[in-house]
Design an enzyme around this catalytic site. Sequence first.
Site, PDB file in Angstrom:
ATOM      1  N   HIS A  98       0.854  -1.194   0.000  1.00  0.00           N
ATOM      2  CA  HIS A  98       0.000   0.000   0.000  1.00  0.00           C
ATOM      3  C   HIS A  98       0.892   1.248   0.000  1.00  0.00           C
ATOM      4  O   HIS A  98       1.981   1.255   0.582  1.00  0.00           O
ATOM      5  CB  HIS A  98      -0.925  -0.003   1.219  1.00  0.00           C
ATOM      6  CG  HIS A  98      -1.932   1.112   1.163  1.00  0.00           C
ATOM      7  ND1 HIS A  98      -1.631   2.390   1.554  1.00  0.00           N
ATOM      8  CD2 HIS A  98      -3.212   1.137   0.712  1.00  0.00           C
ATOM      9  CE1 HIS A  98      -2.695   3.160   1.360  1.00  0.00           C
ATOM     10  NE2 HIS A  98      -3.671   2.416   0.850  1.00  0.00           N
ATOM     11  N   GLU A 170      -3.363   2.087  -7.521  1.00  0.00           N
ATOM     12  CA  GLU A 170      -3.772   3.239  -6.730  1.00  0.00           C
ATOM     13  C   GLU A 170      -2.769   4.372  -6.939  1.00  0.00           C
ATOM     14  O   GLU A 170      -1.700   4.393  -6.293  1.00  0.00           O
ATOM     15  CB  GLU A 170      -3.807   2.880  -5.244  1.00  0.00           C
ATOM     16  CG  GLU A 170      -4.775   1.762  -4.914  1.00  0.00           C
ATOM     17  CD  GLU A 170      -5.145   1.795  -3.435  1.00  0.00           C
ATOM     18  OE1 GLU A 170      -6.269   2.184  -3.129  1.00  0.00           O
ATOM     19  OE2 GLU A 170      -4.283   1.460  -2.604  1.00  0.00           O
TER      20      GLU A 170
HETATM   21  P1  PGA Z   1      -9.395   6.459  -0.239  1.00  0.00           P
HETATM   22  O1  PGA Z   1      -8.211   5.472   0.143  1.00  0.00           O
HETATM   23  O2  PGA Z   1     -10.472   5.669  -0.935  1.00  0.00           O
HETATM   24  O3  PGA Z   1      -9.846   7.004   1.081  1.00  0.00           O
HETATM   25  O4  PGA Z   1      -8.818   7.530  -1.136  1.00  0.00           O
HETATM   26  C1  PGA Z   1      -7.788   4.506  -0.783  1.00  0.00           C
HETATM   27  C2  PGA Z   1      -6.620   3.756  -0.238  1.00  0.00           C
HETATM   28  O5  PGA Z   1      -5.834   4.289   0.568  1.00  0.00           O
HETATM   29  O6  PGA Z   1      -6.429   2.598  -0.611  1.00  0.00           O
END
Ligand code: PGA
Length: 265
Positions: A98, A170
């Site tokens: 992450h 992401e």
């Molecule tokens: P968010 O977080 O949907 O609050 O932007 C996504 C993540 O950190 O995986």
Amino acid sequence: MARPFLFGTNFKMNQTPVESAVFYQQLAASVQIPPDTHLFVIPPFTSLPAVKDVVGQPPHGIWVGAQNVHWAPDGAYTGEISVGMLRALDVDLVLLGHAERRRYFHETDVELNRKVLAALSASMRVLLAVGETAEERSFGVGGETVLRQLRIGLHGVQPEHLELVQIAYEPVWSIGAGGTPASPDDVEPIAKLIRSGCQDLFAGSGAGIPILYGGSVDPTNAGTFTALPDIDGLFVGRAAWTVEGFVATCHAGYEGYSKGDRAIG
Ligand code: PGA
């Protein structure tokens, strides 16, 4: 055959064990799980036993994940958790890489690769997160960054373990309260690159790896991402931290997913 729809949330450093168990119980009681769908929740380590206790009581069917794991089977690694410890709790999935782990805890691609291989060799599902920073994007190396993370992260993965692998794309600049939401036009080319990267690594089998999108996803934009042909699901933070938000975002995402063609032969 088509790739399944995946949808889940990561609670980060939030929730007590009781809060996580109540969330899971209410979610399991209220969400309709469409066919070919896998839902998951990733609470903090300390909540895992309480949540797994609830899973033991029907209704269930939602995977429970951990936010990290160490690569070594045991040893002098104070503060760390091993794959065996997660297996003992019957955890279904582990999140690796992450953006917050990479940024605040300086996890490298090589370390993440060791973690990926350790989890897979114990038959644990892996959700490997990849994504470029705003700075990398501004220099035009967003795609390169994501491909590097993917190629190193999945280096040495054996074909028989591929069905345990899923990728979350992401973009770091889109995550969290300070993030700028990405548009489907931002996401589409990188998702395509990840798909072709998986195919380069694993030939035909790479086509079956689910790719999730994450970063400021909510019920209003969820379906726009899952309508993209290479996005098979969503990995959501804030918008899915209430049961109502989880269900609404999931349904919106599933609607988009249902429109796409994900046949993999
Ligand atoms: P968010 O977080 O949907 O609050 O932007 C996504 C993540 O950190 O995986």
